[in-house]
Design a protein around this motif. Structure first.
Motif, short mmCIF file in Angstrom:
data_model
loop_
_atom_site.label_atom_id
_atom_site.label_comp_id
_atom_site.label_asym_id
_atom_site.label_seq_id
_atom_site.Cartn_x
_atom_site.Cartn_y
_atom_site.Cartn_z
N ILE A 1 0.81 -1.33 0.08
CA ILE A 1 -0.05 -0.03 0.00
C ILE A 1 0.90 1.26 0.23
O ILE A 1 1.82 1.33 0.99
CB ILE A 1 -0.86 -0.15 1.34
CG1 ILE A 1 -1.91 -1.20 1.25
CG2 ILE A 1 -1.45 1.25 1.27
CD1 ILE A 1 -3.05 -1.01 -0.05
N ASN A 2 0.64 2.30 -0.90
CA ASN A 2 1.67 3.38 -0.98
C ASN A 2 0.65 4.61 -0.92
O ASN A 2 1.11 5.75 -1.17
CB ASN A 2 2.41 3.28 -2.21
CG ASN A 2 1.50 3.21 -3.60
OD1 ASN A 2 0.40 3.62 -3.64
ND2 ASN A 2 2.25 3.12 -4.67
N SER A 3 -0.85 4.32 -0.93
CA SER A 3 -1.73 5.52 -0.60
C SER A 3 -2.97 4.88 -0.10
O SER A 3 -3.37 3.92 -0.26
CB SER A 3 -1.84 6.24 -1.98
OG SER A 3 -2.34 5.32 -3.00
N VAL A 4 -3.56 5.92 0.51
CA VAL A 4 -4.95 5.66 1.26
C VAL A 4 -5.99 6.49 0.83
O VAL A 4 -5.87 7.82 0.77
CB VAL A 4 -4.65 5.43 2.71
CG1 VAL A 4 -6.24 5.14 3.34
CG2 VAL A 4 -3.94 4.60 3.35
N LEU A 5 -7.30 6.07 0.46
CA LEU A 5 -8.22 6.97 0.05
C LEU A 5 -9.55 6.69 0.57
O LEU A 5 -9.70 5.40 0.83
CB LEU A 5 -8.50 6.97 -1.41
CG LEU A 5 -9.48 7.88 -2.15
CD1 LEU A 5 -9.01 9.19 -2.17
CD2 LEU A 5 -10.01 7.34 -3.63
N ILE A 6 -10.14 7.47 1.39
CA ILE A 6 -11.46 7.33 2.22
C ILE A 6 -12.63 7.94 1.22
O ILE A 6 -12.41 9.15 0.77
CB ILE A 6 -11.50 8.11 3.62
CG1 ILE A 6 -10.18 7.81 4.31
CG2 ILE A 6 -12.67 7.78 4.38
CD1 ILE A 6 -9.93 6.31 4.65
N VAL A 7 -13.30 6.96 0.83
CA VAL A 7 -14.64 7.34 0.12
C VAL A 7 -15.89 7.75 1.08
O VAL A 7 -16.06 6.46 1.58
CB VAL A 7 -14.67 6.64 -0.96
CG1 VAL A 7 -16.08 6.83 -1.80
CG2 VAL A 7 -13.73 6.48 -1.85
N GLY A 8 -16.62 8.41 1.20
CA GLY A 8 -17.99 8.58 1.60
C GLY A 8 -18.33 10.06 1.71
O GLY A 8 -17.95 11.09 0.83
N MET A 9 -19.54 10.35 2.02
CA MET A 9 -20.20 11.45 2.16
C MET A 9 -20.81 11.89 3.31
O MET A 9 -21.20 11.08 4.46
CB MET A 9 -21.43 11.51 1.07
CG MET A 9 -21.28 11.11 -0.25
SD MET A 9 -20.08 12.15 -1.22
CE MET A 9 -21.11 13.87 -1.01
N GLY A 10 -21.23 13.17 3.73
CA GLY A 10 -21.66 13.61 4.98
C GLY A 10 -21.07 12.86 6.19
O GLY A 10 -19.64 12.97 6.34
N GLY A 11 -21.99 12.71 7.10
CA GLY A 11 -21.43 11.93 8.33
C GLY A 11 -20.59 10.79 8.18
O GLY A 11 -19.83 10.35 9.01
N SER A 12 -20.58 9.95 6.93
CA SER A 12 -19.91 8.98 6.73
C SER A 12 -18.53 9.46 6.23
O SER A 12 -17.51 8.55 6.43
CB SER A 12 -20.34 8.21 5.62
OG SER A 12 -21.37 7.41 6.30
#
Length: 346
Positions: free
Chosen positions: A42-53
């Motif tokens: 792993i060489n990068s981290v992406l969080i995907v979400g909207m609003g409270g998530s």
């Protein structure tokens, strides 16, 4: 004021649950067996979400800002950045499991062969994760997503920590944080002027709050406060960060000054702030005092950065609750969001 009548959906207890959410999240992750066995590429981290998530990802970004060795980003959209590939860990967060933007990004992450972990209470996201035999970390159902900040942020943090993606040992700090927040509950839950969250709400509930944090540590909390004030209190609010606002927004406090008496400014402060940003906060407040009389400083408390960040989160959650109460508004319903979803579903 009849608090129980106004808060008929019991947002008060949802806010009170934050200390316990922190402890439960530790239990959830300690009992979870990851299907992904190798995170070493792993060489990068992406969080995907909207609003409270999504806000949980922003909070984690603040927590790991001094120890992360790889890029970490939060996106709120239908599409992934072009750089996402098989060496990217994509953490898809959707409380309901049915957030269309997150589901769209999930499908793209599958096509790019990214490593995927999901955090959800069920819905379509859980079904998709299970169909691909991917990691699905489940959190309790039947809560407003914004009231699950403890679950979402701590689980994201612990996914990274337990798999050696970030060099941090947080468990002790998390238990300490939970204990400190529990001790604060008795104060913050009182409808009395001795409660600072109640007192500030009384002073600003007829204003438009503008919240400023510093970019590295408290800008994510400023965003959290803004979202909570908008959803719980049903008040428009804005936020920005130091030093960026010094290069544009500070000039905006000049014309249309007939509206300035309807504005309030809240400065969020943490002791790790860069000394130059601390000076910028002070001088900006001094300059804006010529236009805005209602200015307030809220400083974090705690030994660890985690504890101080969650102190400010808890402070803001209670502030949003009391703002709603002063407006005699039930904090829980989000009718305009539901109305929009129905229109989009046609």
């Amino acid at each position: 004021m009849d608090i129980e009548k106004i808060d008929s959906s019991n947002m008060l207890n949802q806010i009170k649950s934050l200390p316990n959410q922190i402890k439960e999240s530790i239990e959830i992750i300690n009992e979870y067996k990851f299907k992904i066995k190798d995170f070493k590429n792993i060489n990068s981290v992406l969080i995907v979400g909207m609003g409270g998530s999504a806000i949980g990802g922003d909070i984690v970004n603040s927590i790991i800002s001094d120890c992360s060795q790889i890029p970490f980003q939060v996106i709120r959209d239908y599409n992934l950045p072009n750089w996402v590939n098989e060496n990217t860990l994509v953490i898809c967060v959707s409380y309901s499991g049915n957030t269309e933007e997150t589901l769209s990004c999930f499908d793209e992450a599958i096509n790019r062969k990214s490593l995927i972990v999901g955090i959800t209470s069920g819905g379509i996201l859980q079904k998709k994760l299970n169909s691909y035999n991917l990691d699905s970390i489940l959190i309790p159902k039947d809560k407003p997503p914004r009231a699950c900040i403890g679950y979402i942020s701590i689980l994201i943090l612990l996914v990274l920590e337990k798999n050696n993606i970030v060099n941090i040992s947080s468990e002790k700090y998390l238990f300490d944080t939970s204990s400190k927040l529990e001790n604060l509950t008795n104060t913050f839950a009182k409808a009395e002027n001795s409660n600072p969250t109640f007192g500030l709400a009384k002073k600003i509930y007829k204003t438009i709050p503008i919240i400023y944090g510093d970019f590295r540590y408290t800008s994510s909390i400023a965003l959290r406060w803004r979202g909570q004030i908008e959803e719980n209190s049903k008040m428009i609010s804005f936020h920005n960060s130091i030093p960026e606002m010094n290069h544009n927004e500070i000039v905006g406090y000049e014309n249309n000054n007939d509206f300035f008496d309807k504005l309030s400014i809240i400065w969020l402060k943490d002791k790790k702030i860069n000394i130059r940003n601390l000076l910028r906060q002070k001088f900006s407040s001094d300059i804006l005092s010529e236009s805005i009389s209602k200015q307030f400083e809220i400083e974090s408390h705690g030994e660890s950065l985690i504890e101080r960040i969650f102190y400010l989160i808890y402070w803001g959650d209670w502030l949003s609750f009391w703002l709603a109460i002063f407006h005699k508004t039930n904090p829980s319903p989000v009718r305009k969001i539901e109305k929009l979803k129905k229109k989009l579903a046609r």
